[in-house]
Design an enzyme around this catalytic site. Sequence first.
Site, PDB file in Angstrom:
ATOM      1  CB  SER A  71    -100.914 -58.174 -12.045  1.00 48.52           C
ATOM      2  OG  SER A  71     -99.971 -57.151 -12.083  1.00 48.52           O
ATOM      3  CG  ASP A  80     -97.534 -55.441 -15.004  1.00 50.28           C
ATOM      4  OD1 ASP A  80     -97.836 -54.467 -15.707  1.00 50.28           O
ATOM      5  OD2 ASP A  80     -98.200 -55.795 -14.017  1.00 50.28           O
ATOM      6  CG  ASP A 100    -102.282 -55.688 -14.846  1.00 49.95           C
ATOM      7  OD1 ASP A 100    -101.049 -55.599 -14.685  1.00 49.95           O
ATOM      8  OD2 ASP A 100    -103.100 -55.382 -13.961  1.00 49.95           O
ATOM      9  CG  ASP A 109    -100.513 -52.458 -12.930  1.00 46.08           C
ATOM     10  OD1 ASP A 109     -99.704 -53.250 -13.456  1.00 46.08           O
ATOM     11  OD2 ASP A 109    -100.929 -52.599 -11.764  1.00 46.08           O
TER      12      ASP A 109
HETATM   13 MG    MG Z   1     -99.832 -55.270 -12.945  1.00 46.23          MG
END
Ligand code: MG
Length: 456
Positions: free
Chosen positions: A100, A242, A244, A246
């Site tokens: 992440s 960020d 990844d 999300d």
């Molecule tokens: Mg993330």
Amino acid sequence: MGRLFGTFGVRGVFGKEIDCHMAYGLAKAFGTFLRRSVDRPKVVIGGDTRSSTKALKDAAISGLLSSGVDVIDVGTLPTPAVQFACRKIGVDGGISVTASHNPPEYNGLKLLEGNGMGLSREKEAKVEDIFFSENFFDADWRGAGRYREVDILEDYVEAIVSSVDVELIRERKPFVVADLGNGAGSLTLPYVLERIGCRVLSINAHPSGAFTARNPEPNEENLKDLVKVVKAIRPDFAVAQDGDADRAVFLDENGSFIQGDKTFALAMREVLRRKKGLVVTTVATSLVIDDVAREMGCDVMRTKVGDLVVTKALLEHGGVVGGEENGGVIFPDFTLGRDGAMATAKIVEALSRSGKSFSGLLAELPVYYQVKTKVHLEGDRKRVVEIVNDLARERGFKTDVTDGTKILVEDGWVLVRASGTEPIVRIFAETRKSMEEAKKLIDMAKDFLERAKKMI
Ligand code: MG
């Protein structure tokens, strides 16, 4: 917290806390676990842009295949796109290889349910048991899993495009700067923005495992370069993701950093325009959510902090949109987890509908004053926070103990929460009155905390 699993799956420094042996073992344990209820399970796997992702992913794929699981590899993608793939393809589980927002030396495995939601704590505990006991299912040559690659990117992008009013956006043609931070969002967000009718300037948009451009955590501190870009070229707004992808955070046309609960409120309102229903958020999110939901004739449910808790509540109670104060928004009809690209598309829709500047649109939201701080505290932090609740109630305050101690006051609240991982207690205060008043709430909570500390 499990022996391996933290709040967001298994995560650590590659080569030290997490390596290929571990990824193989974990995936094999996951495969063994799935085989207990399905004869020939199917698992989707994808990963972010980190340098160590390919090594961990291939190890995990071996673990799955050798335990007789069929693997569908969706390649390098944001975590929400992997979650989307789970549902779209129809599988029994999923794995996203990612750390992440953590620095480049980190990586991890996030295990997913068949519907794409993060794996429940109970199931994680079972996978852990298999991992440590090494009671793996070993397939023979006939039973080894089959492997195939599937390109889900176009379906994912198109699903977002079809969720917004493209005509409306094309009339306005917002100019958006997107800072992808070398992360997995590089592969999706610029294309989503272009397709819905924005003019896009992408920066840090070359996927790079070393995250050379900036730290993958999109906080105010790490987005100083983006502020300079906004001030120099004056877009309608800027978005940063960020590692990844999300989460998405936003800067207005002046380069000011916008609190996540405000952009959550704007995205939420767009969802509620199409479909009225329950909103789910955490105890740490602004009252602006309640105000906007009320304006749309909808109710708000509050849960403990954590995106998985919010997602579960959305699913259980049939909620239509959920979110957190850190800029995470969940669209359960789309994916069962936070999605930064969908959140951005909804913000673009809100801006285009308003006909205003981004700061003008935000200025229409009810004004709240917030202060967030943390206090170092060793020992039994949870117990200290419980005593804060007793002390507040003795003083005649109403409290809410959904997560930590939330002291309710006229026109606001102050929340005292023990961190699960660090020796700190977080204190958030919010009031309609003034910044001065918010600081007073923080002081009051600190005072209760001091007294509670002495009573333990
Ligand atoms: Mg993330």
